[in-house]
Enzyme design. Structure first.
Site, PDB file in Angstrom:
ATOM      1  N   GLY A 198       0.771  -1.229   0.000  1.00  0.00           N
ATOM      2  CA  GLY A 198       0.000   0.000   0.000  1.00  0.00           C
ATOM      3  C   GLY A 198       0.802   1.279   0.000  1.00  0.00           C
ATOM      4  O   GLY A 198       0.251   2.368  -0.064  1.00  0.00           O
ATOM      5  N   HIS A 199       2.133   1.172   0.066  1.00  0.00           N
ATOM      6  CA  HIS A 199       2.968   2.385   0.160  1.00  0.00           C
ATOM      7  C   HIS A 199       4.120   2.317  -0.819  1.00  0.00           C
ATOM      8  O   HIS A 199       5.211   1.921  -0.464  1.00  0.00           O
ATOM      9  CB  HIS A 199       3.515   2.549   1.576  1.00  0.00           C
ATOM     10  CG  HIS A 199       4.094   3.903   1.841  1.00  0.00           C
ATOM     11  ND1 HIS A 199       5.430   4.197   1.669  1.00  0.00           N
ATOM     12  CD2 HIS A 199       3.519   5.047   2.263  1.00  0.00           C
ATOM     13  CE1 HIS A 199       5.647   5.455   2.002  1.00  0.00           C
ATOM     14  NE2 HIS A 199       4.504   5.992   2.369  1.00  0.00           N
ATOM     15  N   VAL A 200       4.049   2.617  -1.938  1.00  0.00           N
ATOM     16  CA  VAL A 200       3.077   3.215  -2.817  1.00  0.00           C
ATOM     17  C   VAL A 200       2.861   2.199  -3.943  1.00  0.00           C
ATOM     18  O   VAL A 200       3.840   1.735  -4.520  1.00  0.00           O
ATOM     19  CB  VAL A 200       3.639   4.546  -3.384  1.00  0.00           C
ATOM     20  CG1 VAL A 200       2.768   5.141  -4.459  1.00  0.00           C
ATOM     21  CG2 VAL A 200       3.941   5.548  -2.282  1.00  0.00           C
TER      22      VAL A 200
END
Length: 159
Positions: free
Chosen positions: A64-66
């Protein structure tokens, strides 16, 4: 700031120099927040500690990052720096090893690079200053691929 606390190229970073049981006694962090796999250099006379984290190709934060360009969050770099700082405080002071040390503050934080999945990260702490009975301050740095990716002064308080 900007100068390494210690020249990592002059150290043997290939093995743990502190037994894992001793490290885990100093640090209560487990599961995703266990950001030190081990201590690969500890110089009690100079007051310097170096730990490492080996991120695999799919670390929990990468999804989720990124998406499409995963980078380790800066807050995790700070957390790893705080963990090596905690180890150093507990080795170099008379603070009780069973007491929690909480993050009390950060000064002069600079993110100087990025860390991606599949990386070995080194966390360095030195220049410990104890103030009173509960507050510590030290210089901390994070390295990946021989590049400094974060630098800060970390403050911890015994809880």
């Amino acid at each position: 700031m900007g100068q390494p606390i210690v020249d990592l190229a002059t150290l043997d970073l290939s093995r743990a120099v502190v037994p894992d049981a001793e490290l885990r006694t100093c640090l209560p962090h487990r599961h995703e927040f266990q950001l030190l796999d081990g201590i690969c250099h500890f110089d009690p006379e100079r007051g310097i500690a170096v730990g490492w984290k080996e991120w695999d190709a799919e670390p929990w934060w990468a999804r989720g990052h990124v998406p499409g360009r995963p980078i380790m969050p800066g807050v995790l770099m700070i957390e790893g720096a705080a963990q090596i700082a905690t180890f150093l405080v507990k080795q170099k002071s008379d603070w009780a090893r069973d007491r929690m040390i909480g993050l009390a503050g950060l000064d002069d934080v600079r993110i100087r690079g990025q860390i991606g999945p599949g990386s070995r990260v080194h966390f360095v702490a030195g220049n410990l200053q104890i103030s009173g009975r509960r507050l510590a301050r030290m210089h901390a740095q994070v390295f990946c691929n021989d590049q400094m990716t974060l630098e800060a002064f970390v403050m911890g308080v015994m809880l």
